[in-house]
Design a protein around this motif. Structure first.
Motif, short mmCIF file in Angstrom:
data_model
loop_
_atom_site.label_atom_id
_atom_site.label_comp_id
_atom_site.label_asym_id
_atom_site.label_seq_id
_atom_site.Cartn_x
_atom_site.Cartn_y
_atom_site.Cartn_z
N ILE A 128 0.86 -1.18 0.00
CA ILE A 128 0.00 0.00 0.00
C ILE A 128 0.90 1.23 0.00
CG2 ILE A 128 -1.84 1.21 1.22
CD1 ILE A 128 -2.59 -1.45 2.53
N LYS A 129 0.85 1.96 -1.11
CA LYS A 129 1.72 3.12 -1.24
C LYS A 129 1.32 4.24 -0.28
CE LYS A 129 4.00 1.29 -4.62
NZ LYS A 129 5.41 0.87 -4.44
N SER A 130 0.03 4.23 0.13
CA SER A 130 -0.41 5.31 1.00
C SER A 130 -0.16 5.01 2.47
CB SER A 130 -1.92 5.58 0.78
OG SER A 130 -2.67 4.41 1.05
N ASP A 131 0.46 3.84 2.70
CA ASP A 131 0.75 3.48 4.09
C ASP A 131 1.79 4.44 4.68
OD1 ASP A 131 2.75 1.38 5.84
OD2 ASP A 131 0.63 1.55 6.37
N GLY A 132 1.66 4.69 5.96
CA GLY A 132 2.58 5.65 6.60
C GLY A 132 4.03 5.22 6.51
N PHE A 133 4.27 3.88 6.66
CA PHE A 133 5.65 3.38 6.58
C PHE A 133 6.23 3.59 5.17
CE2 PHE A 133 8.66 -0.05 5.76
CZ PHE A 133 9.57 0.17 6.78
N ALA A 134 5.40 3.27 4.14
CA ALA A 134 5.86 3.44 2.75
C ALA A 134 6.11 4.92 2.45
CB ALA A 134 4.83 2.86 1.79
#
Length: 233
Positions: A128-134
């Motif tokens: 998930i590109k919108s994930d905070g880690f990413a």
């Protein structure tokens, strides 16, 4: 001083010549005998000796002057040579210092590239590109790339470019309908250059051109292939 002695020597020579010519003149009858020369007109032996010494001193001075002129010319030549050698030394030191600085920068950049590669791989595998880690990893990659770009590091373009063995390392060739022959169609590892120096070539896949057309089989060949025994007679 030398001119005065030379002039004095010339005057003494003239006086000596005059004295040699004086006895040839006839004395007039009834005339009184010439008075003896006064002491002032007598040329002392000391002055004659001094005139000869003056000539010797003048010759010695001229020889010394010539020696000094030769020494001056030699020292001038040595000075010019020393100046040229120092100028060459200064230029060589500047070149070596610049080369040393570039070599140190190249080593540091080369050691940092694997970190950039791993961060980009981690980002490409994020589900998930919108994930905070990413998003955090993406920010680190962007910041890291900006810092390296400020130091002169720039990526080598590859996909869609003509294959250049100076900056590209071909891993394999594959047919492609999208890319013409000898065109980079895929990049496995990004390459970088630092100024004019290729720090790391790009590892790429090169297109070999459009795939060869498939010739359809004749009906007899198809039936022979379907028959038991693989079409053997």
């Amino acid at each position: 001083m030398k001119k005065r002695k030379k002039k004095k020597a010339m005057e003494l020579n003239e006086k000596l010549e005059t004295r040699r010519e004086a006895p040839l003149d006839e004395e007039a009858p009834g005339e009184a005998a010439p008075e003896p020369e006064s002491e002032d007109e007598t040329i002392p032996e000391a002055e004659i000796s001094e005139a000869g010494e003056g000539e010797n001193v003048l010759s010695a001075a001229e020889a010394a002057l010539e020696a000094l002129e030769r020494e001056r010319d030699e020292l001038k030549d040595q000075l010019l040579r020393a100046r040229a050698e120092f100028d060459n030394y200064r230029k060589r030191m500047l070149r070596e210092g610049e080369q040393l600085r570039k070599t140190a920068a190249q080593g540091l950049m080369r050691s940092l590239l694997p970190i950039v590669d791993n961060l980009e791989r981690a980002l490409s595998h994020a589900d998930i590109k919108s994930d905070g880690f990413a998003q955090g990893v993406e920010m680190i990659v962007k910041q890291f790339s900006n810092v390296l770009a400020d130091q002169g590091l720039e990526p080598i373009p590859s996909v869609g470019e003509n294959f250049d063995p100076n900056v590209h390392e071909a891993l394999t060739h594959q047919p492609s309908d999208q890319y013409p022959a000898d065109t980079v169609m895929e990049e496995f590892q990004r390459g970088y250059r630092l100024g004019d120096y290729v720090l790391r070539p790009s590892q790429v896949v090169v297109s070999s051109g459009a795939p060869a057309p498939v010739t359809p089989l004749e009906p007899d060949e198809v039936r022979a292939g379907d028959a038991p025994g693989g079409g053997e007679p």
